[in-house]
Motif scaffolding. Sequence first.
Motif, PDB file in Angstrom:
ATOM      1  N   VAL A 224      46.305  18.764   0.661  1.00 20.09           N
ATOM      2  CA  VAL A 224      47.543  18.836  -0.101  1.00 20.09           C
ATOM      3  C   VAL A 224      48.180  17.455  -0.230  1.00 20.09           C
ATOM      4  N   LYS A 225      48.215  16.717   0.860  1.00 24.71           N
ATOM      5  CA  LYS A 225      48.789  15.367   0.816  1.00 24.71           C
ATOM      6  C   LYS A 225      48.050  14.492  -0.188  1.00 24.71           C
ATOM      7  N   GLN A 226      46.729  14.564  -0.167  1.00 30.09           N
ATOM      8  CA  GLN A 226      45.897  13.780  -1.082  1.00 30.09           C
ATOM      9  C   GLN A 226      46.188  14.133  -2.539  1.00 30.09           C
ATOM     10  N   GLU A 227      46.285  15.422  -2.840  1.00 28.99           N
ATOM     11  CA  GLU A 227      46.472  15.848  -4.222  1.00 28.99           C
ATOM     12  C   GLU A 227      47.888  15.600  -4.724  1.00 28.99           C
ATOM     13  N   VAL A 228      48.877  15.742  -3.866  1.00 26.69           N
ATOM     14  CA  VAL A 228      50.245  15.428  -4.283  1.00 26.69           C
ATOM     15  C   VAL A 228      50.363  13.943  -4.619  1.00 26.69           C
ATOM     16  N   GLU A 229      49.763  13.114  -3.808  1.00 28.13           N
ATOM     17  CA  GLU A 229      49.794  11.673  -4.076  1.00 28.13           C
ATOM     18  C   GLU A 229      49.098  11.347  -5.388  1.00 28.13           C
ATOM     19  N   ARG A 230      47.960  11.982  -5.640  1.00 32.81           N
ATOM     20  CA  ARG A 230      47.243  11.743  -6.899  1.00 32.81           C
ATOM     21  C   ARG A 230      48.076  12.201  -8.086  1.00 32.81           C
ATOM     22  N   LEU A 231      48.586  13.428  -8.018  1.00 35.05           N
ATOM     23  CA  LEU A 231      49.366  13.957  -9.134  1.00 35.05           C
ATOM     24  C   LEU A 231      50.629  13.131  -9.392  1.00 35.05           C
ATOM     25  N   SER A 232      51.252  12.658  -8.330  1.00 34.46           N
ATOM     26  CA  SER A 232      52.512  11.927  -8.490  1.00 34.46           C
ATOM     27  C   SER A 232      52.355  10.673  -9.334  1.00 34.46           C
ATOM     28  N   LYS A 233      51.141  10.151  -9.410  1.00 30.80           N
ATOM     29  CA  LYS A 233      50.872   8.954 -10.225  1.00 30.80           C
ATOM     30  C   LYS A 233      50.597   9.306 -11.686  1.00 30.80           C
ATOM     31  N   GLU A 234      50.416  10.603 -11.965  1.00 35.51           N
ATOM     32  CA  GLU A 234      49.984  11.015 -13.301  1.00 35.51           C
ATOM     33  C   GLU A 234      50.976  11.921 -14.018  1.00 35.51           C
ATOM     34  N   VAL A 235      51.932  12.513 -13.287  1.00 39.35           N
ATOM     35  CA  VAL A 235      52.840  13.495 -13.891  1.00 39.35           C
ATOM     36  C   VAL A 235      54.295  13.129 -13.622  1.00 39.35           C
ATOM     37  N   ASP A 236      55.187  13.806 -14.348  1.00 40.40           N
ATOM     38  CA  ASP A 236      56.625  13.583 -14.179  1.00 40.40           C
ATOM     39  C   ASP A 236      57.243  14.532 -13.157  1.00 40.40           C
ATOM     40  N   PHE A 237      56.567  15.630 -12.897  1.00 42.57           N
ATOM     41  CA  PHE A 237      57.178  16.733 -12.144  1.00 42.57           C
ATOM     42  C   PHE A 237      56.052  17.541 -11.498  1.00 42.57           C
ATOM     43  N   ILE A 238      56.259  17.998 -10.258  1.00 43.08           N
ATOM     44  CA  ILE A 238      55.233  18.802  -9.577  1.00 43.08           C
ATOM     45  C   ILE A 238      55.828  20.160  -9.202  1.00 43.08           C
ATOM     46  N   TYR A 239      55.052  21.193  -9.514  1.00 40.01           N
ATOM     47  CA  TYR A 239      55.457  22.589  -9.321  1.00 40.01           C
ATOM     48  C   TYR A 239      54.477  23.230  -8.351  1.00 40.01           C
ATOM     49  N   LEU A 240      55.003  23.939  -7.363  1.00 41.27           N
ATOM     50  CA  LEU A 240      54.172  24.644  -6.394  1.00 41.27           C
ATOM     51  C   LEU A 240      54.172  26.132  -6.714  1.00 41.27           C
ATOM     52  N   SER A 241      52.978  26.724  -6.798  1.00 44.20           N
ATOM     53  CA  SER A 241      52.861  28.155  -7.072  1.00 44.20           C
ATOM     54  C   SER A 241      52.083  28.806  -5.932  1.00 44.20           C
ATOM     55  N   VAL A 242      52.767  29.634  -5.158  1.00 40.84           N
ATOM     56  CA  VAL A 242      52.167  30.237  -3.972  1.00 40.84           C
ATOM     57  C   VAL A 242      51.925  31.725  -4.220  1.00 40.84           C
ATOM     58  N   ASP A 243      50.664  32.062  -4.451  1.00 43.39           N
ATOM     59  CA  ASP A 243      50.248  33.463  -4.497  1.00 43.39           C
ATOM     60  C   ASP A 243      49.958  33.856  -3.058  1.00 43.39           C
ATOM     61  N   MET A 244      50.710  34.811  -2.545  1.00 36.87           N
ATOM     62  CA  MET A 244      50.619  35.126  -1.130  1.00 36.87           C
ATOM     63  C   MET A 244      49.273  35.719  -0.722  1.00 36.87           C
ATOM     64  N   ASP A 245      48.441  36.118  -1.711  1.00 37.77           N
ATOM     65  CA  ASP A 245      47.128  36.619  -1.299  1.00 37.77           C
ATOM     66  C   ASP A 245      46.165  35.510  -0.905  1.00 37.77           C
ATOM     67  N   VAL A 246      46.623  34.253  -0.967  1.00 42.64           N
ATOM     68  CA  VAL A 246      45.837  33.159  -0.392  1.00 42.64           C
ATOM     69  C   VAL A 246      45.764  33.308   1.130  1.00 42.64           C
ATOM     70  N   VAL A 247      46.724  34.028   1.696  1.00 47.29           N
ATOM     71  CA  VAL A 247      46.812  34.203   3.141  1.00 47.29           C
ATOM     72  C   VAL A 247      45.890  35.343   3.574  1.00 47.29           C
ATOM     73  N   ASP A 248      45.257  35.182   4.696  1.00 41.57           N
ATOM     74  CA  ASP A 248      44.395  36.226   5.251  1.00 41.57           C
ATOM     75  C   ASP A 248      45.169  37.529   5.403  1.00 41.57           C
ATOM     76  N   GLN A 249      44.489  38.646   5.158  1.00 37.77           N
ATOM     77  CA  GLN A 249      45.142  39.958   5.217  1.00 37.77           C
ATOM     78  C   GLN A 249      45.770  40.252   6.580  1.00 37.77           C
ATOM     79  N   ALA A 250      45.303  39.577   7.620  1.00 37.29           N
ATOM     80  CA  ALA A 250      45.885  39.784   8.944  1.00 37.29           C
ATOM     81  C   ALA A 250      47.320  39.295   9.018  1.00 37.29           C
TER      82      ALA A 250
END
Length: 314
Positions: A224-250
């Motif tokens: 995440v740190k790597q990608e935020v740094e990369r995007l910050s050099k290319e975009v004006d604004f960063i949006y986080l989208s968290v689909d909770m099914d990324v989390v293990d069912q436990a």
Amino acid sequence: MDKFSYLLPANAAGFKDRYVTKVTECISHYSTGIRGEIGLIGLPFSKSSISHSQAGEAPNTIRDCLSNITTYSGEWKMDFKDKMIVDFGNVAIHPINTEESLSRIYTSIKEIIDSKSCERYIMLGGDHGVSFPSIRAFQEKFGTIGVLQWDAHHDVRNLKDGGRTNGTPFRSLLEGRFVNGEHLVQIGIRDFSNSQEYHGYTKEKGITVYNMADVEQEGIVPLVKQEVERLSKEVDFIYLSVDMDVVDQAFAPGCPAIGPGGVTSRELLGSVAEAAKHKKVKALDIVEIDPSRDFRDMTSRLAAHVMLRFMYIK
């Protein structure tokens, strides 16, 4: 002597510790002229879900969970009791018309941006279909946008089989040219949850995809740190989208599309906090929680803590 009454307002807490502040005490309902650090809006829409879902009930359930959480962080050694959250309420969803509901969400997001009442924004879904109008609104207001998507699924299904659904938001954004493929990062894509066709589509569009094997081998916070740094050099604004099914069912049993092999709750919280540190990260949506399928609000409570990691950055 003033007359004492044991009668309390409905839903009020029965016990108050003078040294403890709960997050709900920092929330003010929107009115003209009010300002705060965080703007909160509910997007209670789940009629576009391709599986049975009552995710439209999640915004209010997540809000309720905030009453159990204090404003003090022992890890960061800071108390955030003076940070104001401006609650804009919920978008009124059309009872049967999907496109009208998406249009209402789009219009409402633009309105809260135009109000200039806050510095950052949290959108509570709803199914993942709400991300299309939300991200579109931010892109039109702020310019080139980068998106970090925590998700078990690519959500780039075709639009011919059922129209816009909770499986199509990122295809809609890409084909509408609201987001460039190289500015979309997908984290936590899970095995046996997608198709070869849609994986190929992500490659064709230049989307950066990290599956769970990548997360396990490289660590989600460094990625995440790597990608935020990369995007910050290319975009004006960063949006986080968290689909909770990324989390293990436990850890997140209240998702319509639960499955094994996902991230842990701690990995999700740590990675969102890492992303939120960057000044270009200004918006977060949390989607795909069905309170009717949850156990003791486990998934909604986790979502509430995701909110805090976004709000209460160092």
